[in-house]
Design an enzyme around this catalytic site. Structure first.
Site, PDB file in Angstrom:
ATOM      1  N   CYS A  77       0.765  -1.166  -0.016  1.00  0.00           N
ATOM      2  CA  CYS A  77       0.000   0.017   0.173  1.00  0.00           C
ATOM      3  C   CYS A  77       0.719   1.186   0.075  1.00  0.00           C
ATOM      4  O   CYS A  77       1.629   1.452  -0.889  1.00  0.00           O
ATOM      5  CB  CYS A  77      -0.898  -0.170   1.067  1.00  0.00           C
ATOM      6  SG  CYS A  77      -2.392   1.034   0.853  1.00  0.00           S
ATOM      7  N   HIS A 180      -3.627  -4.765  -0.355  1.00  0.00           N
ATOM      8  CA  HIS A 180      -3.405  -5.236   0.982  1.00  0.00           C
ATOM      9  C   HIS A 180      -3.378  -6.630   0.994  1.00  0.00           C
ATOM     10  O   HIS A 180      -4.421  -7.238   1.006  1.00  0.00           O
ATOM     11  CB  HIS A 180      -4.546  -4.574   1.907  1.00  0.00           C
ATOM     12  CG  HIS A 180      -4.393  -2.910   2.290  1.00  0.00           C
ATOM     13  ND1 HIS A 180      -3.582  -2.626   3.106  1.00  0.00           N
ATOM     14  CD2 HIS A 180      -4.959  -2.020   1.769  1.00  0.00           C
ATOM     15  CE1 HIS A 180      -3.733  -1.527   3.470  1.00  0.00           C
ATOM     16  NE2 HIS A 180      -4.461  -0.887   2.455  1.00  0.00           N
ATOM     17  N   GLU A 182      -2.698  -8.457   3.225  1.00  0.00           N
ATOM     18  CA  GLU A 182      -3.355  -8.907   4.540  1.00  0.00           C
ATOM     19  C   GLU A 182      -4.850  -8.761   4.662  1.00  0.00           C
ATOM     20  O   GLU A 182      -5.495  -9.388   5.615  1.00  0.00           O
ATOM     21  CB  GLU A 182      -2.821  -8.183   5.907  1.00  0.00           C
ATOM     22  CG  GLU A 182      -3.455  -6.798   6.017  1.00  0.00           C
ATOM     23  CD  GLU A 182      -2.749  -5.580   5.136  1.00  0.00           C
ATOM     24  OE1 GLU A 182      -2.991  -4.656   5.357  1.00  0.00           O
ATOM     25  OE2 GLU A 182      -2.105  -5.853   4.014  1.00  0.00           O
TER      26      GLU A 182
END
Length: 200
Positions: A77, A180, A182
């Site tokens: 990001c 992202h 995650e």
């Protein structure tokens, strides 16, 4: 293998840390120069504005250490944007590790930020890149951003939201993902696993 998540002061580090825990990796979160220099992998997270993030890195004396890093390094990001030359967001010089300029996205009538799921388009030249092993053309990943890097010869995968932008970039041992991992389910986990196996 030792993975260090660099404490940039501009990130939701807990979610990144937990993503690696799910992969069985006990990452360290640190701003300590010796810990960072001795890591076998570095991850640079980031959420927020480039100017503040670069100010934090400067205050923590991390800029030269990251610029000189020889181990595999992944920015995600805002962390990806910090790897480039300069960001229009705050008109600030970045780390200069991967050529590129970060600019406000041109999306026409679409809303900013670009927030939510979108599909990747892997570049022909990057079909065999180890970071993208097992990641296909129709795979969805999760974005939250208003600024982006234009596609270039360092682009490994792109995405479209009003116009094309670089979703994954790489040069040598330096890599970046605008989305992202995650928050991107199995696809994001696969990218992180690929990074852990990446030898630069």
């Amino acid at each position: 293998m030792s993975l260090v998540i660099v404490d940039t002061g501009c990130a939701n580090i807990s979610s990144v840390y937990c993503a690696f825990q799910r992969l069985g990796v006990d990452a360290k979160v640190s701003r300590d120069l010796s810990v960072i220099k001795n890591a076998s992998r570095l991850l640079v997270p980031g959420v927020g504005a480039a100017r503040q993030a670069m100010a934090n890195l400067r205050e923590r004396d991390l800029i030269a250490t990251l610029q000189q890093a020889e181990q595999p390094l992944l920015g995600i990001c805002l962390g990806m944007q910090l790897l480039t030359d300069r960001s229009e967001e705050g008109d600030v010089d970045c780390l200069g590790l991967i050529p590129g300029q970060v600019k406000r996205m041109q999306v026409g009538d679409l809303r900013l930020p670009h927030m939510g799921w979108n599909t990747l388009q892997v570049e022909d030249s990057a079909q065999n890149h180890p970071l993208l092993k097992g990641i296909g053309e129709k795979d969805y990943v999760y974005f939250v951003h208003s600024f982006a890097v234009a596609p270039s010869d360092t682009t490994l995968a792109r995405c479209n939201y009003g116009s094309d932008f670089a979703a994954v970039i790489g040069q040598g041992n330096k890599l970046g993902a605008q989305f992202h991992p995650e928050r991107s389910g199995a696809v994001g986990a696969r990218l992180l696993q690929n990074f852990l196996a990446f030898n630069g």
